[in-house]
Design a protein around this motif. Structure first.
Motif, short mmCIF file in Angstrom:
data_model
loop_
_atom_site.label_atom_id
_atom_site.label_comp_id
_atom_site.label_asym_id
_atom_site.label_seq_id
_atom_site.Cartn_x
_atom_site.Cartn_y
_atom_site.Cartn_z
N ILE A 173 97.17 -5.64 -27.94
CA ILE A 173 97.97 -5.54 -29.16
C ILE A 173 98.51 -4.13 -29.32
O ILE A 173 99.67 -3.93 -29.66
CB ILE A 173 97.18 -5.99 -30.40
N LYS A 174 97.68 -3.12 -29.03
CA LYS A 174 98.15 -1.73 -29.09
C LYS A 174 99.31 -1.51 -28.13
O LYS A 174 100.31 -0.88 -28.48
CB LYS A 174 97.01 -0.76 -28.75
N GLU A 175 99.20 -2.04 -26.91
CA GLU A 175 100.27 -1.91 -25.93
C GLU A 175 101.55 -2.58 -26.42
O GLU A 175 102.65 -2.04 -26.28
CB GLU A 175 99.86 -2.55 -24.60
N LEU A 176 101.43 -3.78 -26.96
CA LEU A 176 102.60 -4.53 -27.42
C LEU A 176 103.28 -3.85 -28.60
O LEU A 176 104.51 -3.86 -28.71
CB LEU A 176 102.19 -5.96 -27.82
N LEU A 177 102.50 -3.24 -29.49
CA LEU A 177 103.06 -2.60 -30.68
C LEU A 177 103.61 -1.20 -30.40
O LEU A 177 104.38 -0.67 -31.20
CB LEU A 177 102.02 -2.54 -31.79
N LYS A 178 103.22 -0.62 -29.28
CA LYS A 178 103.65 0.75 -28.95
C LYS A 178 105.17 0.90 -28.95
O LYS A 178 105.71 1.89 -29.41
CB LYS A 178 103.06 1.16 -27.60
N ASP A 179 105.86 -0.11 -28.45
CA ASP A 179 107.32 -0.07 -28.37
C ASP A 179 108.01 -0.71 -29.57
O ASP A 179 109.21 -0.93 -29.54
CB ASP A 179 107.78 -0.78 -27.09
N LYS A 180 107.24 -1.02 -30.61
CA LYS A 180 107.80 -1.67 -31.81
C LYS A 180 107.34 -0.92 -33.06
O LYS A 180 106.55 -1.44 -33.84
CB LYS A 180 107.35 -3.12 -31.85
N PRO A 181 107.85 0.29 -33.28
CA PRO A 181 107.36 1.10 -34.41
C PRO A 181 107.64 0.49 -35.78
O PRO A 181 106.98 0.85 -36.75
CB PRO A 181 108.09 2.44 -34.23
N GLU A 182 108.60 -0.42 -35.87
CA GLU A 182 108.90 -1.03 -37.17
C GLU A 182 107.87 -2.11 -37.55
O GLU A 182 107.82 -2.54 -38.69
CB GLU A 182 110.31 -1.64 -37.16
N HIS A 183 107.03 -2.52 -36.61
CA HIS A 183 106.01 -3.53 -36.88
C HIS A 183 104.67 -2.85 -37.10
O HIS A 183 104.31 -1.92 -36.40
CB HIS A 183 105.92 -4.53 -35.72
N VAL A 184 103.91 -3.37 -38.08
CA VAL A 184 102.63 -2.75 -38.43
C VAL A 184 101.43 -3.47 -37.83
O VAL A 184 100.32 -2.96 -37.87
CB VAL A 184 102.45 -2.67 -39.97
N GLY A 185 101.64 -4.65 -37.28
CA GLY A 185 100.55 -5.41 -36.70
C GLY A 185 101.03 -6.77 -36.26
O GLY A 185 102.23 -7.00 -36.09
#
Length: 129
Positions: free
Chosen positions: A35-47
């Motif tokens: 999940i950390k890897e997936l969110l790394k490139d999506k700063p507008e998403h919080v989780g």
């Protein structure tokens, strides 16, 4: 919400860590890392948001999607800095569920180990409670 203090030594001064422990979804280290890897490139998403939908031959299936905010009736589980939101409709269904991330030679996927499931369909895509 239950708060637990975890200490790395018997003298517990600066090493205390507070963990918010919920009975909804526990994430394995591999799920947290993915999940950390997936969110790394999506700063507008919080989780990510976990839910269930009526689908398949056995009744319900899991949903998992990025989210930009916490919904009014979502429960929030924070583990190692990863925020997972549980939709209201899914909260009782997911009590005590472990969320894992599994990779093998042919596939990679999030797997939900749910102790509440009474049955699944032959293909494993849907379940019933």
């Amino acid at each position: 919400m239950l708060h637990i203090l975890v200490c790395a030594s018997t003298h517990c001064k600066q090493k205390n860590t507070q963990i918010d422990l919920y009975v909804f979804v526990f994430q394995t280290p591999s799920a947290v890392q993915k999940i950390k890897e997936l969110l790394k490139d999506k700063p507008e998403h919080v989780g990510v948001k976990v839910g269930v939908r009526t689908r398949g031959c056995n009744g319900l299936s899991y949903t998992l999607e990025y989210t930009k905010s916490k919904g009014d009736s979502d429960e929030e589980v924070v583990q190692d800095g990863v925020r997972v939101f549980i939709e209201k409709k899914a909260q009782l269904t997911l009590l005590g569920t472990e969320m894992d991330y599994v990779e093998d030679k042919l596939s990679s996927e999030f797997v939900f180990n749910n102790p509440n499931i009474k049955g699944t369909c032959g293909c494993g895509e849907s379940f019933n409670i």
